[in-house]
Design a protein around this motif. Structure first.
Motif, short mmCIF file in Angstrom:
data_model
loop_
_atom_site.label_atom_id
_atom_site.label_comp_id
_atom_site.label_asym_id
_atom_site.label_seq_id
_atom_site.Cartn_x
_atom_site.Cartn_y
_atom_site.Cartn_z
N GLU A 1 37.64 38.28 38.22
CA GLU A 1 38.83 38.03 37.40
C GLU A 1 39.99 37.62 38.29
OE1 GLU A 1 39.92 40.78 34.18
OE2 GLU A 1 38.14 41.94 34.74
N ARG A 2 40.91 36.83 37.73
CA ARG A 2 42.13 36.47 38.44
C ARG A 2 43.23 36.18 37.43
NH1 ARG A 2 39.48 30.96 40.73
NH2 ARG A 2 39.34 29.80 38.77
N GLU A 3 44.46 36.26 37.91
CA GLU A 3 45.62 35.93 37.07
C GLU A 3 46.04 34.49 37.35
OE1 GLU A 3 46.76 37.95 34.71
OE2 GLU A 3 45.14 39.32 35.33
N PRO B 1 49.00 31.71 36.61
CA PRO B 1 50.37 31.60 36.09
C PRO B 1 50.49 30.45 35.09
CG PRO B 1 50.24 30.60 38.26
CD PRO B 1 48.89 31.23 38.00
N GLN B 2 51.61 30.44 34.37
CA GLN B 2 51.90 29.32 33.48
C GLN B 2 51.99 28.04 34.31
OE1 GLN B 2 54.92 29.64 30.22
NE2 GLN B 2 56.00 28.09 31.42
N ALA C 1 50.18 31.26 30.83
CA ALA C 1 49.64 32.21 31.80
C ALA C 1 48.53 33.02 31.14
CB ALA C 1 50.75 33.12 32.30
N HIS C 2 47.52 33.37 31.91
CA HIS C 2 46.40 34.12 31.34
C HIS C 2 45.55 34.76 32.44
CE1 HIS C 2 44.80 30.03 32.06
NE2 HIS C 2 43.68 30.66 32.39
N THR C 3 44.72 35.69 32.03
CA THR C 3 43.69 36.25 32.91
C THR C 3 42.43 35.42 32.74
OG1 THR C 3 44.61 38.46 32.65
CG2 THR C 3 42.34 38.30 33.48
N GLN C 4 41.76 35.15 33.85
CA GLN C 4 40.55 34.32 33.82
C GLN C 4 39.36 35.09 34.35
OE1 GLN C 4 40.51 30.60 36.13
NE2 GLN C 4 41.66 29.62 34.46
N PRO D 1 39.43 31.77 29.91
CA PRO D 1 40.61 32.62 29.72
C PRO D 1 40.28 33.82 28.83
CG PRO D 1 41.14 30.30 29.40
CD PRO D 1 39.66 30.40 29.45
N ASP E 1 44.48 39.47 26.40
CA ASP E 1 45.03 40.69 27.05
C ASP E 1 44.42 41.94 26.40
OD1 ASP E 1 46.57 39.14 28.71
OD2 ASP E 1 48.26 39.10 27.29
#
Length: 274
Positions: A124-126, A128-129, A208-211, A271, A274
């Motif tokens: 997983e990674r964050e 950004p927008q 922005a999202h978690t992937q 993606p 949350d």
């Protein structure tokens, strides 16, 4: 030409480590024609200095090189011949790597989800927008390999003229691309967010999202092997009770033309909500 100065086909074959049948085959293909054929008996004779070419053919055929490629090597000067051999072997290694990944894909397919955990590490990674330049198209599987680099070239030119890349380009699959479905597919190139509203090409904001993602080598990106990676990421999300929030994508972080079959090439990512 005096026959005494020549080697009979039997003597030449023994010294070249070739059969009579092989010599006749190479004669038919123009690779190693005899230097003299007796008009009465039909016996074939070869000069001794042809042994070097014969032994080179043996070695090239040991690489499973097709006769047409062997002919090209024999006809080329040494530096060009060496390049042709290297180019041929690069192709062999690419095809071997692709077949290896296809075998792995088939194994996973036959084992079901049980096989995906053995081959793909999901992380997983964050993200950004991002402000991204976009180009979207309905496309067939056959068109896809040509369209992606062409579209990337078009958008890269715009990006470079407006501050450069602000992240790795990625391809979003808004629909399946197969024999029955044509996407659409969207190529995205992240650019300077300060340029919003001032770009001469279509653009949008990627939230922005978690992937969840898994990293693939170049060989693993071949179709249909790449489908196993998508299955692995979706299977992981299901096991972890995670909900996908947007269309899957391929994130390209490497220079495609400079990497080999076993080098890291792209990420298959989805993606997550949350």
């Amino acid at each position: 030409m005096e026959e005494e100065a020549l080697l009979s086909i039997g003597a030449f074959a023994r010294r070249a480590r070739l059969s009579h049948k092989a010599l006749r085959l190479y004669d038919r293909h123009g690779l190693l024609p005899p230097d003299h054929v007796d008009a009465v008996t039909g016996y074939r004779y070869y000069r001794q200095d042809r042994l070097a070419a014969a032994r080179l053919i043996v070695r090239l055929r040991g690489l499973d090189m097709p006769l047409a490629d062997v002919a090209a090597v024999l006809a080329a000067p040494a530096p060009e011949a060496a390049r042709l051999v290297a180019e041929y072997w690069d192709g062999v290694e690419r095809r071997h790597a692709a077949r290896r990944e296809l075998a792995a894909h088939l194994r996973i397919h036959l084992l079901g989800d049980e096989g995906t955990t053995d081959m793909y590490e999901i992380q997983e990674r964050e993200v950004p927008q991002q402000l991204v330049l976009t180009e979207q198209r309905h496309i067939t599987p056959e068109e896809l390999p040509d369209w992606i680099p062409a579209a990337l070239g078009r958008l890269a030119a715009v990006a470079q003229a407006h501050g450069g890349f602000f992240g790795d380009p990625f391809v979003v699959y808004h629909g399946e691309v197969n024999e029955d479905s044509d996407g659409p597919v969207e190529l995205c190139v992240p650019v300077d967010p300060a340029r919003a509203g001032r770009l001469p090409a279509a653009s949008r904001t990627e939230p922005a999202h978690t992937q969840a993602y898994t990293r693939l080598t170049k060989a693993q990106t071949a179709y249909p092997q790449i489908l196993s990676a998508y299955d692995a990421v979706h299977a992981w999300a299901q096991r972890e009770a995670r909900t996908t929030a947007a269309a899957p994508r391929e994130v390209y972080f490497a220079d495609w033309s400079e990497i080999g079959p076993t080098d890291p090439a792209c990420d298959i990512a989805v993606p997550l909500a949350d």
